[in-house]
Design a protein around this motif. Structure first.
Motif, PDB file in Angstrom:
ATOM      1  N   GLU A   9     -51.101   6.036  24.963  1.00  0.00           N
ATOM      2  CA  GLU A   9     -49.828   6.588  24.540  1.00  0.00           C
ATOM      3  C   GLU A   9     -49.620   6.467  23.042  1.00  0.00           C
ATOM      4  O   GLU A   9     -48.839   7.203  22.462  1.00  0.00           O
ATOM      5  CB  GLU A   9     -48.681   5.898  25.276  1.00  0.00           C
ATOM      6  CG  GLU A   9     -48.597   6.254  26.740  1.00  0.00           C
ATOM      7  CD  GLU A   9     -47.476   5.521  27.427  1.00  0.00           C
ATOM      8  OE1 GLU A   9     -47.160   5.883  28.570  1.00  0.00           O
ATOM      9  OE2 GLU A   9     -46.932   4.591  26.826  1.00  0.00           O
ATOM     10  N   LEU A  10     -50.333   5.547  22.441  1.00  0.00           N
ATOM     11  CA  LEU A  10     -50.192   5.366  20.998  1.00  0.00           C
ATOM     12  C   LEU A  10     -50.476   6.662  20.269  1.00  0.00           C
ATOM     13  O   LEU A  10     -49.851   6.968  19.268  1.00  0.00           O
ATOM     14  CB  LEU A  10     -51.139   4.252  20.530  1.00  0.00           C
ATOM     15  CG  LEU A  10     -50.938   3.713  19.122  1.00  0.00           C
ATOM     16  CD1 LEU A  10     -49.569   3.098  18.977  1.00  0.00           C
ATOM     17  CD2 LEU A  10     -52.005   2.707  18.775  1.00  0.00           C
ATOM     18  N   GLU A  11     -51.404   7.463  20.727  1.00  0.00           N
ATOM     19  CA  GLU A  11     -51.769   8.704  20.073  1.00  0.00           C
ATOM     20  C   GLU A  11     -50.670   9.745  20.164  1.00  0.00           C
ATOM     21  O   GLU A  11     -50.646  10.687  19.399  1.00  0.00           O
ATOM     22  CB  GLU A  11     -53.054   9.248  20.693  1.00  0.00           C
ATOM     23  CG  GLU A  11     -54.253   8.327  20.511  1.00  0.00           C
ATOM     24  CD  GLU A  11     -55.509   8.882  21.133  1.00  0.00           C
ATOM     25  OE1 GLU A  11     -55.452  10.001  21.655  1.00  0.00           O
ATOM     26  OE2 GLU A  11     -56.536   8.194  21.095  1.00  0.00           O
ATOM     27  N   SER A  12     -49.727   9.596  21.119  1.00  0.00           N
ATOM     28  CA  SER A  12     -48.658  10.574  21.286  1.00  0.00           C
ATOM     29  C   SER A  12     -47.529  10.386  20.274  1.00  0.00           C
ATOM     30  O   SER A  12     -46.646  11.214  20.190  1.00  0.00           O
ATOM     31  CB  SER A  12     -48.091  10.501  22.710  1.00  0.00           C
ATOM     32  OG  SER A  12     -47.391   9.299  22.897  1.00  0.00           O
ATOM     33  N   VAL A  13     -47.540   9.287  19.565  1.00  0.00           N
ATOM     34  CA  VAL A  13     -46.544   9.037  18.521  1.00  0.00           C
ATOM     35  C   VAL A  13     -47.295   8.762  17.221  1.00  0.00           C
ATOM     36  O   VAL A  13     -47.613   7.621  16.898  1.00  0.00           O
ATOM     37  CB  VAL A  13     -45.630   7.849  18.891  1.00  0.00           C
ATOM     38  CG1 VAL A  13     -44.555   7.664  17.847  1.00  0.00           C
ATOM     39  CG2 VAL A  13     -45.007   8.085  20.257  1.00  0.00           C
ATOM     40  N   PRO A  14     -47.604   9.818  16.469  1.00  0.00           N
ATOM     41  CA  PRO A  14     -48.490   9.656  15.327  1.00  0.00           C
ATOM     42  C   PRO A  14     -47.849   9.013  14.103  1.00  0.00           C
ATOM     43  O   PRO A  14     -48.541   8.726  13.144  1.00  0.00           O
ATOM     44  CB  PRO A  14     -48.911  11.101  15.012  1.00  0.00           C
ATOM     45  CG  PRO A  14     -47.754  11.922  15.474  1.00  0.00           C
ATOM     46  CD  PRO A  14     -47.232  11.222  16.707  1.00  0.00           C
ATOM     47  N   GLN A  15     -46.529   8.807  14.121  1.00  0.00           N
ATOM     48  CA  GLN A  15     -45.863   8.301  12.918  1.00  0.00           C
ATOM     49  C   GLN A  15     -46.406   6.923  12.530  1.00  0.00           C
ATOM     50  O   GLN A  15     -46.177   5.938  13.225  1.00  0.00           O
ATOM     51  CB  GLN A  15     -44.356   8.218  13.148  1.00  0.00           C
ATOM     52  CG  GLN A  15     -43.683   9.564  13.291  1.00  0.00           C
ATOM     53  CD  GLN A  15     -43.731  10.077  14.718  1.00  0.00           C
ATOM     54  OE1 GLN A  15     -44.114   9.355  15.617  1.00  0.00           O
ATOM     55  NE2 GLN A  15     -43.346  11.311  14.912  1.00  0.00           N
TER      56      GLN A  15
END
Length: 258
Positions: A9-15
């Motif tokens: 899921e980390l990749e879904s929030v690139p900020q």
């Protein structure tokens, strides 16, 4: 409590400001307690010992204050690095920390859901926003409330986001110094894209973080909330509950689940 694992899921929030462990402490320095926190904390006091969710809780600035005020608080965020820092702070054991998105929230579990720091503007498409509101309605008891902030596009806040080459210098908790600046990239059809830069003076490394935010009008917010089975109770233009257009350039929504 320990945060649940995020997996991919980390990749879904690139900020990067939320996800990069080097930048998360800088986020805390740049975002101190303010009038927005005072507003949401005061709202929470209207019903003591409430069951609350802080969606997009980040490093837990407001989340921990809610717990310290006697509420039963769940902090939800998809950024593992931000949650890791939140869990190191005093009284973090009073909060249930969840790593994930709104789909993670249990059904009919909360009296109040807060979504602060303009998290609402990160949901770019109408479909994504509608889905988010649907999950928030599902997580609330009937009659429960949702409160969030979104910048009023009429105030054109983005016009002050380009630093024009000027840089600020920050001293991080580990003693390292970093300088930051930003550029405004595009403004089109309610979408604003900007890029933040962080240069670490010790290592010479520069990190680039590009973000896009959606600026919804009052009418768009009201319509989307109605479709998601919310009734708008209040819509303010500033943190002292001013009328729209007479405050801080905000659209601050308090809505009740039908």
């Amino acid at each position: 409590m320990n945060a649940e694992p995020c997996g991919d899921e980390l990749e879904s929030v690139p900020q990067a400001e939320f996800n990069d462990p080097r930048l998360v402490p800088l986020y805390d320095l740049q975002n101190r307690w303010g009038a927005d926190d005072d507003f949401f904390l005061a709202l929470s006091h209207e019903k003591p010992a409430s069951r609350m969710a802080d969606v997009g809780c980040g490093t837990g600035r407001l989340t921990l204050a809610l717990a310290q005020a006697g509420h039963h608080v769940t902090g939800l965020d998809p950024a593992r690095a931000s949650l890791n820092l939140a869990q190191q702070k005093p009284d973090a054991d009073q909060v249930i920390w969840l790593c994930g998105t709104v789909e993670t929230l249990p059904t009919s579990a909360f009296d109040l859901i807060l979504m602060t720091s303009h998290v609402a503007q990160y949901f770019l498409s109408d479909a994504e926003w509608a889905q988010t509101l649907g999950h928030l309605r599902r997580a609330l008891v009937t009659g429960g409330r949702l409160a969030f902030d979104s910048r009023d596009p009429a105030a054109r806040a983005w016009e002050g986001w380009d630093s024009g080459g000027e840089r600020e210098i920050w001293t991080l908790p580990d003693g390292q110094q970093a300088e930051t600046w930003a550029t405004l990239d595009t403004v089109s059809a309610g979408m604003v894209t900007f890029t933040g830069y962080t240069h670490f003076l010790t290592t010479g490394e520069t990190l680039r973080d590009s973000d896009t935010l959606r600026f919804r009008t009052e009418e768009e917010l009201r319509s989307s909330l109605q479709e998601a089975q919310f009734e708008v109770e209040q819509l303010y233009g500033g943190w002292q509950r001013q009328a729209i257009g007479a405050g801080n350039g905000e659209l601050i929504v308090v809505a009740r689940a039908r």
